[in-house]
Scaffold this motif. Structure first.
Motif, PDB file in Angstrom:
ATOM      1  N   ALA A 139       6.714  41.975  80.564  1.00 19.64           N
ATOM      2  CA  ALA A 139       6.059  42.422  81.793  1.00 19.64           C
ATOM      3  C   ALA A 139       4.667  41.800  81.875  1.00 19.64           C
ATOM      4  O   ALA A 139       4.018  41.560  80.847  1.00 19.64           O
ATOM      5  N   THR A 140       4.192  41.517  83.083  1.00 20.48           N
ATOM      6  CA  THR A 140       2.860  40.944  83.251  1.00 20.48           C
ATOM      7  C   THR A 140       2.105  41.661  84.358  1.00 20.48           C
ATOM      8  O   THR A 140       2.695  42.108  85.340  1.00 20.48           O
ATOM      9  N   TYR A 141       0.801  41.784  84.169  1.00 17.39           N
ATOM     10  CA  TYR A 141      -0.074  42.297  85.228  1.00 17.39           C
ATOM     11  C   TYR A 141      -1.246  41.330  85.357  1.00 17.39           C
ATOM     12  O   TYR A 141      -1.948  41.034  84.385  1.00 17.39           O
ATOM     13  N   ARG A 142      -1.423  40.808  86.563  1.00 14.36           N
ATOM     14  CA  ARG A 142      -2.548  39.923  86.843  1.00 14.36           C
ATOM     15  C   ARG A 142      -3.296  40.505  88.041  1.00 14.36           C
ATOM     16  O   ARG A 142      -2.686  41.092  88.933  1.00 14.36           O
ATOM     17  N   TYR A 143      -4.609  40.338  88.058  1.00 14.43           N
ATOM     18  CA  TYR A 143      -5.393  40.999  89.100  1.00 14.43           C
ATOM     19  C   TYR A 143      -6.505  40.097  89.630  1.00 14.43           C
ATOM     20  O   TYR A 143      -6.971  39.173  88.964  1.00 14.43           O
ATOM     21  N   ASP A 144      -6.919  40.384  90.863  1.00  5.91           N
ATOM     22  CA  ASP A 144      -8.048  39.692  91.471  1.00  5.91           C
ATOM     23  C   ASP A 144      -9.339  40.142  90.788  1.00  5.91           C
ATOM     24  O   ASP A 144      -9.536  41.341  90.553  1.00  5.91           O
ATOM     25  N   PRO A 174      10.281  43.132  84.009  1.00 12.91           N
ATOM     26  CA  PRO A 174      11.641  42.625  83.777  1.00 12.91           C
ATOM     27  C   PRO A 174      12.669  43.726  84.005  1.00 12.91           C
ATOM     28  O   PRO A 174      12.466  44.876  83.608  1.00 12.91           O
ATOM     29  N   ASN A 175      13.746  43.371  84.662  1.00 15.81           N
ATOM     30  CA  ASN A 175      14.781  44.358  84.951  1.00 15.81           C
ATOM     31  C   ASN A 175      15.556  44.742  83.695  1.00 15.81           C
ATOM     32  O   ASN A 175      15.692  43.959  82.753  1.00 15.81           O
ATOM     33  N   ASN A 176      16.061  45.976  83.711  1.00 14.73           N
ATOM     34  CA  ASN A 176      16.962  46.470  82.672  1.00 14.73           C
ATOM     35  C   ASN A 176      16.322  46.560  81.295  1.00 14.73           C
ATOM     36  O   ASN A 176      17.011  46.504  80.276  1.00 14.73           O
ATOM     37  N   ILE A 177      14.983  46.692  81.249  1.00 13.18           N
ATOM     38  CA  ILE A 177      14.288  46.946  79.983  1.00 13.18           C
ATOM     39  C   ILE A 177      13.449  48.198  80.185  1.00 13.18           C
ATOM     40  O   ILE A 177      12.570  48.243  81.043  1.00 13.18           O
ATOM     41  N   THR A 178      13.732  49.230  79.412  1.00  8.19           N
ATOM     42  CA  THR A 178      13.084  50.520  79.622  1.00  8.19           C
ATOM     43  C   THR A 178      11.602  50.485  79.276  1.00  8.19           C
ATOM     44  O   THR A 178      10.762  51.017  79.997  1.00  8.19           O
ATOM     45  N   ASN A 217       4.275  53.464  79.367  1.00  7.29           N
ATOM     46  CA  ASN A 217       5.525  52.860  79.804  1.00  7.29           C
ATOM     47  C   ASN A 217       5.782  51.485  79.175  1.00  7.29           C
ATOM     48  O   ASN A 217       6.726  50.801  79.567  1.00  7.29           O
ATOM     49  N   PHE A 218       4.925  51.125  78.216  1.00  2.00           N
ATOM     50  CA  PHE A 218       5.079  49.813  77.602  1.00  2.00           C
ATOM     51  C   PHE A 218       5.105  49.919  76.084  1.00  2.00           C
ATOM     52  O   PHE A 218       4.487  50.801  75.494  1.00  2.00           O
ATOM     53  N   ASN A 219       5.818  49.002  75.478  1.00  2.00           N
ATOM     54  CA  ASN A 219       5.935  48.981  74.025  1.00  2.00           C
ATOM     55  C   ASN A 219       4.602  48.585  73.399  1.00  2.00           C
ATOM     56  O   ASN A 219       3.963  49.376  72.717  1.00  2.00           O
ATOM     57  N   LYS A 220       4.168  47.358  73.640  1.00  2.00           N
ATOM     58  CA  LYS A 220       2.873  46.887  73.180  1.00  2.00           C
ATOM     59  C   LYS A 220       2.149  46.209  74.346  1.00  2.00           C
ATOM     60  O   LYS A 220       2.784  45.727  75.279  1.00  2.00           O
TER      61      LYS A 220
END
Length: 307
Positions: free
Chosen positions: A86-91, A41-45, A128-131
């Motif tokens: 934020a999301t991460y999806r993978y093959d 997501p933009n503009n979220i540190t 780089n992520f909160n949780k």
């Protein structure tokens, strides 16, 4: 700009390939087995991150396989990221092997768990992520809960079974082809002893093909209720009333095993996360339809749990 620079620093393999008004897309290779897509997501540190794990078979990051293209996991990821997660999806690693025509016939269920752990560790180490939350869909539910233990901040089971795979298959055979129930039980008893066998009816060859029996032996050793019981983190269990593959009773078994878990049954949602108003024919067709929107209530349920 700070948000874009932050996610570019995740690894050298991160490449921005597209940008929406609300999020930025990066292609990230975690290791030689895992290629995936990060939506930030933009503009979220430092946003929360949801890692999405696909179900059984050669399922890609978007939730598709072979001729069954529905983009279920892609729609899930995009909608969550638009809600500032934020999301991460993978093959799955088998997808990459199929593309390169280099299939590992000795692949085990535990390999999928190893991959999921690698993904969680990769993003934890990035700081780089909160949780970090894990969302496991179908088979990915068991994979996810095994990987999430002692690693993530929360776990979400999405259309995940509450029984071990042998019990699930026995139940399905008993419903659809009851004359093969006893044969199915007999073969599973052999597998439970760690042995393979060719003594099964041809009608059950898609289940008990000798090439996949070791994978099945590995998979069936895990009881989802025992695993979810051991999770010391917030847990959300979701299922739909129109799921042809995993009934809502499976979700209730998971909830009963973990009293602290939150259970959400979504009316008319099916296995590929869309709303079905009609019969089983409409339901089956939806597995190969990309135009359907994601089921109402699913995104809000997950967002509220994470937030």
């Amino acid at each position: 700009m700070k948000s874009i620079l932050l996610f570019l620093s995740l690894c050298f393999s991160s490449i921005i390939v597209a940008q929406d008004s609300t999020y930025t897309k990066h292609e990230i290779s975690v290791n030689k087995h895992i290629d995936g897509t990060l939506l930030a997501p933009n503009n979220i540190t430092k946003p929360d991150l949801a890692i999405i794990i696909a179900g059984s078979g050669p399922t890609d990051r978007d939730g598709n396989q072979n001729f069954l293209k529905n983009n279920s996991l892609k729609k899930l990821a995009v909608n969550l990221t638009k809600n500032k997660i934020a999301t991460y999806r993978y093959d799955k690693r088998i997808v990459k092997q199929l593309k390169s025509n280099n299939i590992d016939k000795d692949i085990m269920f535990d390999d999928f768990v190893t991959d999921a752990k690698s993904v969680i560790d990769y993003f934890k180490n990035s700081q780089n992520f909160n949780k970090i939350y894990v969302i496991g869909h179908s088979q990915g539910s068991l994979v996810g809960m095994l990987a999430a233990k002692d690693r993530s901040d929360g776990f979400i089971s999405l259309a995940g079974a509450g029984q071990s795979i042998d019990q699930v298959i026995i139940e399905q055979v008993n419903k659809t082809a009851p004359n093969f129930t006893e044969d199915t039980k007999r073969v599973f008893e052999t597998l439970r002893q760690g042995k393979t066998t060719t003594d099964y009816p041809m009608a059950l060859s898609s289940i008990f093909n000798i090439e996949i029996q070791k994978f099945m032996i590995n998979w069936m050793q895990y009881d989802p209720t025992e695993v979810i019981k051991s999770l010391e983190m917030p847990v959300l269990v979701i299922n739909g009333t129109k799921d042809l593959q995993v009934s809502e009773n499976e979700a209730k078994l998971l909830k009963e095993a973990n009293e602290e878990a939150t259970l959400k049954i979504i009316e008319n949602m099916n296995h590929v996360l869309v709303t079905i108003e009609g019969d089983d024919l409409e339901n089956s067709k939806s597995y190969a339809e990309t135009q359907r929107p994601i089921a109402e209530g699913l995104i809000d349920t997950i967002t509220n749990f994470i937030k």
